[in-house]
Scaffold this active site. Structure first.
Site, PDB file in Angstrom:
ATOM      1  CE  LYS A 111     -35.998 108.846 -39.761  1.00 46.54           C
ATOM      2  NZ  LYS A 111     -35.572 107.947 -41.069  1.00 46.54           N
ATOM      3  CE  LYS A 192     -36.565 102.678 -37.304  1.00 45.19           C
ATOM      4  NZ  LYS A 192     -36.306 102.108 -38.813  1.00 45.19           N
ATOM      5  CE  LYS A 195     -36.644 101.616 -46.458  1.00 46.64           C
ATOM      6  NZ  LYS A 195     -37.546 102.723 -46.198  1.00 46.64           N
TER       7      LYS A 195
END
Ligand code: ATP
Ligand code: LTN
Length: 327
Positions: A111, A192, A195
């Protein structure tokens, strides 16, 4: 009774991976465990959020959890920031975790890579997650595969704290579903499904129109061969469809592969199975969405129930650490 705790971030519309990897098991766990579920709004703050959107998403996520089947009479359902104990224990655990240990977290690496702004909170995120888990004397944490390393850290921190300061925390363990622990993006099947990533064609949203869901599955990326075989390394796209179908029907993905000779049939069966899982959730959500005040009341009661457990656990940790009693 086994205590189960898990959390989900209000960072975007809930996707199929959340449902198959985590939420469906949260619902099932209610039958035989003492279950505590949390909308982790403080975790969402680790990346910039629009305030109005965060507020709406938090309430809508709680409504979705109710629609999926979380029963507030059997479970404790609450919003993380409503129970301030999470923030206090998080600091204590930040001081229990080593810098090097947090630096090894792969979610942080993923991230932070290429991000314009990397908050300190994104780095210490797993300490807050450990606080969530340890505050409830949790035995089991039902999560998707991507959270394996974080729950392992929560375990390590509990063991370290107990060793240094005396028996304080229950040592938790993660649990994973037999199929669906890692639902992959339909267009990029080595990544993966998530959202908050922008991949509209590769992501199935739990609340999107069902004809659109079926279309996305039928357009999923497969590979040049034609054989239907469960082999996540060599055939990630086909294996992802088999995992999704298996998670929906309860069958083993490798065994399911033998029932199909053509990709088209596998896609059609997977689309049907997903649509049937989503249909009742969408119907219940529409009813709940009409009553935001009812949901707010459920969350207020949930926070009271959560505080009643978390308060004494935090006091135990404070006392063992040597923090001067507040009274
Ligand atoms: P974000 O994109 O903001 O990181 P996310 O979609 O990964 O969000 P979380 O709120 O972080 O979702 O996760 C909620 C639960 O869903 C966790 O238990 C997580 O492991 C699980 N989960 C998320 N994505 C998947 C996936 N693709 N397959 C299986 N489980 C998943
Ligand atoms: N980090 C998790 C969400 C999360 C969680 C938790 C999961 C926050 N606190 C406690 C289980 C238990 C994620 O990114 N999916």
């Amino acid at each position: 009774m086994t205590r189960v705790f898990s959390g989900i971030k209000p960072t975007g519309p809930v996707q199929l991976g959340n449902l198959l990897g985590a939420l469906r098991r949260w619902v099932a766990d209610q039958d035989d465990a003492d279950t505590v579920f949390c909308v982790v709004d403080l975790h969402a703050l680790t990346v910039p959020q629009d305030p109005a959107e965060l507020r709406t998403r938090t309430l809508e996520l709680a409504q979705l959890l109710l629609a999926v089947g979380i029963d507030p009479d059997r479970s404790t359902l609450f919003v993380q920031s409503h129970v301030v104990e999470h923030s206090e224990l998080s600091w204590i655990l930040e001081c229990t975790a080593a810098f090097g240990e947090l630096r090894r977290m792969t979610q942080f690496k993923d991230k932070s890579e290429g991000a314009d702004f990397v908050s300190a909170g994104l780095f210490t995120y797993p300490a807050l997650m450990a606080a969530d888990i340890l505050l409830y004397d949790t035995d089991e944490v039902p999560v998707g595969d991507d959270q394996r390393q974080h729950v392992e850290l929560a375990r390590d921190l509990a063991i370290r704290f107990n060793h240094r300061y005396g028996d304080t925390f229950v040592v938790p363990k993660a649990t994973f579903p037999a199929a669906g622990a890692r639902v992959m993006d339909l267009q990029h099947p080595t990544r993966k499904m998530s959202k908050s990533e922008e991949s509209p064609q590769g992501t199935i949203l739990v609340l999107e129109p069902l004809d659109q869901v079926a279309k996305k599955i039928k357009r999923a990326v497969t590979d040049a061969e034609t054989e239907v075989r469960y082999d996540p390394e060599a055939k990630p796209g086909v294996s992802n469809l088999l995992s999704i179908l298996g998670a929906c029907t309860g069958d083993d993905p490798a065994e399911l592969a033998g029932r199909f000779t053509r990709y088209g049939d596998l896609k059609a069966a997977t689309a049907d199975a997903v649509v049937e899982v989503l249909r009742p959730i969408q119907q219940r959500y529409a009813e709940l969405a009409a009553d935001p005040a009812g949901t707010a009341a459920v969350l207020a009661k949930g926070a009271d129930k959560a505080r009643a457990v978390a308060g004494p656990v935090l006091e135990r940790a404070r006392a063992n650490l040597g923090l001067l009693p507040r009274t």
